[in-house]
Design a protein around this motif. Structure first.
Motif, PDB file in Angstrom:
ATOM      1  N   PRO A  42     -19.526   4.308 -35.663  1.00 25.03           N
ATOM      2  CA  PRO A  42     -18.559   4.969 -34.769  1.00 25.03           C
ATOM      3  C   PRO A  42     -19.284   5.788 -33.706  1.00 25.03           C
ATOM      4  O   PRO A  42     -20.114   6.639 -34.033  1.00 25.03           O
ATOM      5  CB  PRO A  42     -17.755   5.872 -35.698  1.00 25.03           C
ATOM      6  CG  PRO A  42     -18.549   6.003 -36.949  1.00 25.03           C
ATOM      7  CD  PRO A  42     -19.543   4.890 -37.001  1.00 25.03           C
ATOM      8  N   VAL A  43     -18.985   5.529 -32.419  1.00 27.17           N
ATOM      9  CA  VAL A  43     -19.690   6.226 -31.333  1.00 27.17           C
ATOM     10  C   VAL A  43     -18.707   6.717 -30.258  1.00 27.17           C
ATOM     11  O   VAL A  43     -17.608   6.184 -30.115  1.00 27.17           O
ATOM     12  CB  VAL A  43     -20.741   5.322 -30.641  1.00 27.17           C
ATOM     13  CG1 VAL A  43     -21.890   4.987 -31.564  1.00 27.17           C
ATOM     14  CG2 VAL A  43     -20.104   4.039 -30.090  1.00 27.17           C
ATOM     15  N   ALA A  44     -19.144   7.731 -29.531  1.00 24.13           N
ATOM     16  CA  ALA A  44     -18.393   8.263 -28.388  1.00 24.13           C
ATOM     17  C   ALA A  44     -19.406   8.907 -27.440  1.00 24.13           C
ATOM     18  O   ALA A  44     -20.513   9.256 -27.865  1.00 24.13           O
ATOM     19  CB  ALA A  44     -17.364   9.286 -28.865  1.00 24.13           C
ATOM     20  N   PRO A  45     -19.045   9.080 -26.149  1.00 29.37           N
ATOM     21  CA  PRO A  45     -20.006   9.648 -25.201  1.00 29.37           C
ATOM     22  C   PRO A  45     -20.480  11.054 -25.592  1.00 29.37           C
ATOM     23  O   PRO A  45     -19.714  11.842 -26.146  1.00 29.37           O
ATOM     24  CB  PRO A  45     -19.216   9.688 -23.888  1.00 29.37           C
ATOM     25  CG  PRO A  45     -18.217   8.590 -24.033  1.00 29.37           C
ATOM     26  CD  PRO A  45     -17.825   8.607 -25.479  1.00 29.37           C
ATOM     27  N   THR A  46     -21.738  11.333 -25.292  1.00 30.06           N
ATOM     28  CA  THR A  46     -22.341  12.625 -25.625  1.00 30.06           C
ATOM     29  C   THR A  46     -23.190  13.096 -24.438  1.00 30.06           C
ATOM     30  O   THR A  46     -23.831  12.271 -23.776  1.00 30.06           O
ATOM     31  CB  THR A  46     -23.208  12.472 -26.906  1.00 30.06           C
ATOM     32  OG1 THR A  46     -23.743  13.740 -27.274  1.00 30.06           O
ATOM     33  CG2 THR A  46     -24.373  11.512 -26.729  1.00 30.06           C
TER      34      THR A  46
END
Ligand SMILES: Cc1cc2nc3c(=O)[nH]c(=O)nc-3n(C[C@H](O)[C@H](O)[C@H](O)COP(=O)(O)OP(=O)(O)OC[C@H]3O[C@@H](n4cnc5c(N)ncnc54)[C@H](O)[C@@H]3O)c2cc1C
Length: 574
Positions: A341-345
């Motif tokens: 699971p990934v999202a912008p950082t």
């Protein structure tokens, strides 16, 4: 305590060590780090370092330059991008000769892999340009430079916090700060100072940057009267581990990893039909958040999946060992079986302290130098990244321009006498520390910091608009006022981290205000700066760099032209 050197370098990451090693050929050099030096953030760089060596397939520096300019959405100063791309191969070979154990291909040459936005023949298809050492590239480069610095007699000062630049008669002649272990003031008196203090991702709630990335170098320069350049351009890396922000390196997609939305679709095909999952980071970050906003996040939540399950071979060959071990440690996930699971950082600051090609700081951002002051690395803005940096272009920036700064410092030190430094340098530090330790206000730093991070993340990150930015500016200004009424509960001087937190928070609040202010002014969308209310790039009005300077009653914005040499701005299609 007062130390005297020819040159003092603030920051022990790859930029600082490269410049220090170079300057040590002729100068007495000190390198200062607020963290134990080998823990500097450069050591976390995984993916690699771009250089058109052409070891795997045809490549040349002109293509690298073009990709850098286009990746930066044409806000790049092209004369600087040319230097970056031309000198990159030489710097990589030099690192290899210093002892960096790059990964090798079957022919025994430095192995190279693909990375976002790097292409052959001006955008035709991805090219293998990134030189790497497994997925520990920054670690091995930094350790090699560190060893070489020690051999050359560079003196490293660990756990010294630099607060201010010392300026006398219009020249920079040292820095002042304090030793974390004792709380006692320290002054470094020198002919030249190089700022190499890295980024300031900690301003945001979710970041891939280390805890030390609080922007102290940007703030020290700004407080000394230097105008900061292009601060509205903040890079969000598309694949932070969801909820934590810890980076899953782009190397994962370079080796073939695929982003999938909640329906299992490879959505990047719709946003960048040629480069797909290897499009530049700004484009992928916006695509992920658009998928989520349109209801295609995973199970209605605010993340997507990075699928590496088909990459067993790369994992077995140790090309992604850090990535796989990170997700195992932090999420308990086996990347050979399950999607991540990934999202912008928040990942990188394109803007910073303006410099020329020799690392000399330009106080007004244009022509006026501040003799004796240099900057390199992420805290500097020589403007090779423009509005969006390409992956693997930071490490090469650090060594190309770090080395150039080191060379110029050697000449400067030869030609200039040591300047007397301000007599109140030590007492000013003591007064500041004593007043913070004596503070009894009822505001708590943790709350102010969380509110700043939340505000910046919700109102000034990947998507921006006038209303949100205005609200954010008001909020940050309120927080600055509240900071004036903080109370420290820990009163000791030895390793008082609350004291350090206070100094860092003060810097971050100032920088947050600058970022929001600059973002509010720029009424267009370019690279990482996307305005919902101005969705188009506007070259007629905004092909110019922002310069933000401190004036008596706030901030003053100025602009300067972008240097265009070979590549006229065009629409950015990938
Ligand atoms: C997780 C991650 C992975 C990355 N991967 C890549 C990659 O594969 N390829 C690539 O090109 N780029 C990559 N980047 C970007 C790149 O690593 C950074 O931009 C770069 O390392 C910054 O180096 P630097 O030398 O400017 O500063 P840093 O390495 O950040 O070091 C800053 C130094 O300044 C010191 N310092 C700061 N403030 C003070 C103070 N007040 N007093 C004293 N000392 C101070 C710190 O102690 C430290 O020594 C990555 C970044 C991250 C966060």
């Amino acid at each position: 305590m007062i130390h005297q050197y020819d040159v003092v370098i603030v920051g022990a990451g790859i930029a600082g060590l490269t410049a220090g090693l170079q300057a040590s050929e002729t100068c007495k050099v000190a390198v200062i780090s607020k963290v134990y030096a080998p823990r500097s953030h450069s050591g976390s760089a995984q993916g690699g370092m771009a250089a058109a060596l052409g070891n795997e397939e045809d490549d040349c520096w002109e293509w690298h330059m073009f990709d850098t300019v286009k990746g930066g959405d044409y806000l790049v100063d092209q004369d600087m991008a040319e230097i970056l791309a031309r000198e990159a191969p030489e710097r990589v070979i030099e690192l290899e000769h210093l002892g960096v154990p790059f990964s090798r291909n079957e022919a025994g040459k430095i192995e190279q892999r693909r990375f976002g936005g790097h292409t052959r023949n001006l955008g035709e298809a991805p090219v293998k340009r990134s030189c790497y050492a497994s997925d520990r590239t920054g670690r091995v480069i930094m350790d090699t430079l560190y060893d070489n610095c020690l051999v050359r007699g560079v003196k490293i000062y660990n756990e010294v916090f630099v607060m201010s630049l010392l300026i006398s008669k219009g020249k920079c002649c040292g820095v002042s700060g304090y030793a974390l272990a004792t709380g006692e003031p320290i002054v470094f008196h020198a002919k030249a100072v190089l700022l190499a203090t890295g980024g300031c991702g900690r301003i945001f709630k979710t970041t891939s940057m280390s805890f030390a990335a609080t922007g102290d170098g940007f703030a020290a320069a700004f407080n000394a009267g230097v105008a900061l350049e292009d601060m509205e351009f903040v890079q969000f890396h598309p694949t932070g581990i969801y909820g934590l922000g810890i980076l899953v390196s782009e190397a994962a997609r370079a080796e073939g990893g695929i982003l999938r939305n909640g329906k299992g679709d490879r959505f990047m095909e719709r946003y960048a039909s040629t480069l797909k999952d290897l499009a530049p980071r700004d484009i992928i970050s916006r695509a992920i958040l658009t998928e989520i906003a349109e209801g295609r996040g995973v199970e209605g939540s605010d993340y997507v999946y990075l699928d590496l399950s088909h990459l067993r071979k790369a994992m077995q060959e140790q090309k992604l060992s850090e990535v796989t071990s990170f997700v195992k440690t932090y999420l308990g996930i086996d990347a050979t079986k399950d999607p991540i699971p990934v999202a912008p950082t928040c990942h990188y600051m394109m803007g910073g302290v303006p410099t020329d090609a020799q690392g000399r700081v330009l106080a007004d951002g244009k022509t006026q130098s501040l003799p004796g002051l240099y900057a390199a690395g992420e805290c500097a803005c020589v403007s090779v990244h423009g509005a969006n940096r390409l992956g693997t272009n930071s490490l090469v920036d650090l060594v190309v321009f770090g080395k150039r700064a080191g060379k110029d410092i050697s000449n400067y030190v030869k030609e200039n006498p040591l300047q007397l430094f301000p007599t109140d340098a030590e007492s000013a530090v003591a007064t500041k520390i004593d007043s913070l330790l004596a503070s009894t206000g009822n505001e708590r730093m943790g709350e102010i910091r969380s509110e700043m991070q939340r505000t910046m993340t919700q109102q000034c990150s990947v998507f921006r608009d006038n209303n949100n930015l205005k609200q954010a500016l008001n909020k940050i200004r309120q927080l600055k006022n509240r900071f004036g009424n903080i109370g420290l509960t820990s009163k000791g001087k030895a390793f008082n981290y609350e004291l350090e937190d206070a100094l860092e928070l003060e810097n971050m609040l100032n920088l947050a205000e600058i970022i929001v202010f600059c973002a509010l002014q720029r009424q267009e969308s370019r690279g990482s700066h996307y305005r919902n209310d101005y969705p188009e790039r506007d070259d007629a009005g905004w092909l110019k760099h922002t310069l933000a300077a401190k004036v008596q009653n706030g901030l003053q914005i100025n602009y300067k032209h972008v240097t265009v040499t070979r590549f006229e701005p065009k629409a950015r299609v990938y």
